[in-house]
Design an enzyme around this catalytic site. Structure first.
Site, PDB file in Angstrom:
ATOM      1  N   TYR B 115      -2.440  -0.086   0.302  1.00 33.32           N
ATOM      2  CA  TYR B 115      -2.224   0.624  -0.963  1.00 33.32           C
ATOM      3  C   TYR B 115      -0.858   0.280  -1.527  1.00 33.32           C
ATOM      4  O   TYR B 115       0.100   0.064  -0.787  1.00 33.32           O
ATOM      5  CB  TYR B 115      -2.255   2.142  -0.739  1.00 33.32           C
ATOM      6  CG  TYR B 115      -3.636   2.732  -0.602  1.00 33.32           C
ATOM      7  CD1 TYR B 115      -4.375   3.062  -1.732  1.00 33.32           C
ATOM      8  CD2 TYR B 115      -4.185   2.970   0.641  1.00 33.32           C
ATOM      9  CE1 TYR B 115      -5.636   3.624  -1.619  1.00 33.32           C
ATOM     10  CE2 TYR B 115      -5.448   3.535   0.766  1.00 33.32           C
ATOM     11  CZ  TYR B 115      -6.162   3.861  -0.369  1.00 33.32           C
ATOM     12  OH  TYR B 115      -7.411   4.419  -0.250  1.00 33.32           O
ATOM     13  N   TYR B 154      -8.686   0.123   6.607  1.00 34.68           N
ATOM     14  CA  TYR B 154      -7.283   0.213   7.029  1.00 34.68           C
ATOM     15  C   TYR B 154      -7.110   1.253   8.128  1.00 34.68           C
ATOM     16  O   TYR B 154      -7.874   2.200   8.228  1.00 34.68           O
ATOM     17  CB  TYR B 154      -6.369   0.504   5.840  1.00 34.68           C
ATOM     18  CG  TYR B 154      -6.647   1.778   5.078  1.00 34.68           C
ATOM     19  CD1 TYR B 154      -6.136   3.014   5.489  1.00 34.68           C
ATOM     20  CD2 TYR B 154      -7.404   1.750   3.911  1.00 34.68           C
ATOM     21  CE1 TYR B 154      -6.382   4.168   4.770  1.00 34.68           C
ATOM     22  CE2 TYR B 154      -7.658   2.910   3.189  1.00 34.68           C
ATOM     23  CZ  TYR B 154      -7.146   4.115   3.621  1.00 34.68           C
ATOM     24  OH  TYR B 154      -7.405   5.268   2.917  1.00 34.68           O
ATOM     25  N   ARG B 164     -10.106   3.732   8.510  1.00 30.82           N
ATOM     26  CA  ARG B 164     -10.972   4.143   7.410  1.00 30.82           C
ATOM     27  C   ARG B 164     -11.922   3.013   7.075  1.00 30.82           C
ATOM     28  O   ARG B 164     -11.508   1.859   7.017  1.00 30.82           O
ATOM     29  CB  ARG B 164     -10.168   4.450   6.129  1.00 30.82           C
ATOM     30  CG  ARG B 164      -9.154   5.578   6.148  1.00 30.82           C
ATOM     31  CD  ARG B 164      -9.703   6.963   6.396  1.00 30.82           C
ATOM     32  NE  ARG B 164     -11.080   7.252   5.972  1.00 30.82           N
ATOM     33  CZ  ARG B 164     -11.433   7.606   4.751  1.00 30.82           C
ATOM     34  NH1 ARG B 164     -10.571   7.729   3.793  1.00 30.82           N
ATOM     35  NH2 ARG B 164     -12.698   7.888   4.483  1.00 30.82           N
ATOM     36  N   HIS B 167     -13.420   1.918   1.171  1.00 24.85           N
ATOM     37  CA  HIS B 167     -13.844   3.010   0.280  1.00 24.85           C
ATOM     38  C   HIS B 167     -13.071   2.969  -1.022  1.00 24.85           C
ATOM     39  O   HIS B 167     -11.985   2.395  -1.103  1.00 24.85           O
ATOM     40  CB  HIS B 167     -13.636   4.375   0.953  1.00 24.85           C
ATOM     41  CG  HIS B 167     -12.199   4.648   1.283  1.00 24.85           C
ATOM     42  ND1 HIS B 167     -11.609   4.199   2.445  1.00 24.85           N
ATOM     43  CD2 HIS B 167     -11.217   5.289   0.600  1.00 24.85           C
ATOM     44  CE1 HIS B 167     -10.338   4.559   2.463  1.00 24.85           C
ATOM     45  NE2 HIS B 167     -10.065   5.222   1.352  1.00 24.85           N
ATOM     46  N   HIS B 169     -11.758   5.850  -3.880  1.00 27.06           N
ATOM     47  CA  HIS B 169     -11.622   7.277  -4.190  1.00 27.06           C
ATOM     48  C   HIS B 169     -12.044   7.518  -5.640  1.00 27.06           C
ATOM     49  O   HIS B 169     -11.690   6.732  -6.524  1.00 27.06           O
ATOM     50  CB  HIS B 169     -10.170   7.721  -4.040  1.00 27.06           C
ATOM     51  CG  HIS B 169      -9.634   7.598  -2.637  1.00 27.06           C
ATOM     52  ND1 HIS B 169      -9.592   8.650  -1.766  1.00 27.06           N
ATOM     53  CD2 HIS B 169      -9.109   6.543  -1.961  1.00 27.06           C
ATOM     54  CE1 HIS B 169      -9.058   8.259  -0.617  1.00 27.06           C
ATOM     55  NE2 HIS B 169      -8.749   6.978  -0.707  1.00 27.06           N
TER      56      HIS B 169
HETATM   57 FE   LIG Z   1      -8.051   5.766   0.991  1.00 28.52          FE
END
Ligand SMILES: [Fe+3]
Lengths: 204, 249
Positions: B115, B154, B164, B167, B169
């Site tokens: 991110y 990640y 995770r 995905h 959000h």
């Molecule tokens: Fe996330």
């Protein structure tokens, strides 16, 4: 057997996670140049009717530590108690007031802050007036489904006393968790996720 | 938010939320929830005007590249790295009615699972051409679409080795503040979905399948982008035809 009602199930909620700011307040997250400004940053302008107020506070976890990665949205009526929404059938709200604000909690202090106006009263379903209030919605990492609550005003004692929602709270000692304290033009509203002073959250 | 547009008024209260279908607040497998979950019962209330109404966003807020995450942060002439995909679908309510004018905001990691955020600690590289946010507003039938790159999985600090699944959000505004929803979209066929403590906050496998987008070969753009279809369901509204009128109105 019978016919099917053909109802769908609501999409299940998932946490907003630690990076909610990237999506909802990218300029705050230092992702600049994508949107000119973050949505919900400015609720009022020079022409907005009503008493200018500041609403500030923090969101505290079960140890009393403020969340520094939460995001708050608020939704409120204008000074006359009208919502700026197509589903508002009682009149036309102040066009200079959106009624909606969005604010991340500060990454150091955990504080949120809204510059807004004090809302007017509006009717409950049975016509009784509700006390002035602001609807809150809180999301963050560790919160699996957004939390709804309401903020009421400490200087509206009489209205609060006859408010049908506050009247529904069985344990009266919990009512003060929904009442923001006034100091000058600033109201402070701390939201406690857990513990002795846990805020009353709503299933609405 | 200037144009309240031509959305029709909808004054019914929303269907009660199924709190067993949604994740509970307290889910110890997802450790952060332990201290951030209310412990007392929620106060159940039928909707008032404060929940039936909600803000509306006009198309005037949208920039040309808001629904193109491959380009909305990239330098002119460049693009984000990763598998190019289109995510599209329909926002409907529990009665199956399309929700028009819904604002969708989405955010995601880059193709390496990283991110663009101060607090992000994963060592995967940043992509200088990828910001990770976008938005769209549904059309009259509730349809939306955007272009992006497929995010990578990640690791995250929960258990010593929790990851995770890939995905995206999603944040959704319907027509009433009580419809407000944040969720995540997963990708069909990803074996990591069923190992994730955040996914596992949901008890019903059907609810997890409902968050898993299907690869749609027919919507794929040949030699350009694969397509995933992701429909979102918001709370339905009760009909107002036989409801008592409010006194004095
Ligand atoms: Fe996330």
């Amino acid at each position: 057997m019978s016919q099917s009602l053909n109802r769908l199930k609501e999409s299940a909620s998932q946490t907003a996670g630690p990076y909610v700011h990237i999506g909802l307040t990218p300029n705050f997250a230092e992702i600049t140049g994508v949107y000119s400004e973050d949505l919900g940053t400015r609720m009022v302008n020079d022409k907005t009717k009503g008493e200018r107020i500041t609403v500030k506070g923090r969101v505290l976890d079960g140890t009393g530590t403020p969340l520094r990665d939460a995001l708050i949205e608020i939704w409120q009526a204008d000074a006359d108690g009208l919502y700026n929404s197509p589903s508002e059938m009682r009149g036309t709200a102040d066009p200079n007031f959106t009624g909606w604000g969005r604010c991340p909690t500060d990454m150091d202090t955990g504080e949120f802050r809204f510059e807004t106006i004090k809302p007017g009263r509006l009717p409950f379903k049975d016509g009784r007036p509700m006390a002035p209030h602001i609807t809150f919605w809180v999301v963050a990492r560790g919160i699996n489904i957004g939390l709804h609550t309401r903020m009421y005003f400490s200087d509206e004692e009489k209205a609060n006393g006859e408010d049908p929602i506050l009247g529904r709270i069985e344990h009266k000692v919990r009512v003060p968790t929904l009442i923001a304290k006034r100091d000058g033009n600033t109201y402070t509203f701390d939201i406690h996720l857990q513990g002795e002073n846990e805020t009353v959250f709503f299933d609405i | 938010m200037s144009s309240i547009s031509n959305l029709k008024p909808e004054t019914g209260a929303f269907f009660q939320r199924d709190r067993e279908w949604h994740p509970a607040a307290f889910t110890p497998g997802y450790k952060t929830s332990v201290l951030r979950s209310p412990q007392k019962a929620l106060l159940s209330l039928d909707n008032t005007l404060s929940e039936i109404t909600g803000p509306v966003f006009g198309h005037n807020i949208l920039g040309e590249l808001d629904a193109d995450l491959i380009h909305n942060f990239a330098k002119p002439g460049e693009s984000a790295i990763g598998p190019r995909i289109i995510v599209y679908g329909r926002v409907v309510d529990e009665r199956g009615k399309g929700v028009s004018g819904a604002l969708l905001e989405f955010w995601q990691a880059n193709a390496g699972g990283r991110y663009r955020h101060k607090k992000e600690g994963y060592l995967a590289a940043l992509d200088p051409n990828f910001g990770g946010c976008g938005r769209a507003i549904t059309d009259e039938e509730g349809n939306y679409a955007f272009r992006t790159i497929q995010p990578g999985p990640y690791p995250w600090p929960n258990g010593v080795n929790d990851w995770r699944p890939a995905h995206i959000h999603f944040s959704v505004f319907g027509h009433g503040f009580a419809q407000r929803l944040i969720t995540q979209m997963y990708f069909e066929g990803d074996p990591m979905i069923w190992q994730c403590p955040i996914v596992k906050t949901i008890n019903d496998p059907a609810a997890i399948n409902g968050l898993t987008a299907a690869l749609d070969r027919e919507a794929t753009i040949p030699m350009d982008s694969r397509a995933y279809k992701f429909d979102i369901v918001l709370r339905g509204r009760r009909s107002t035809m036989f409801e008592n009128r409010m006194e004095g109105n």
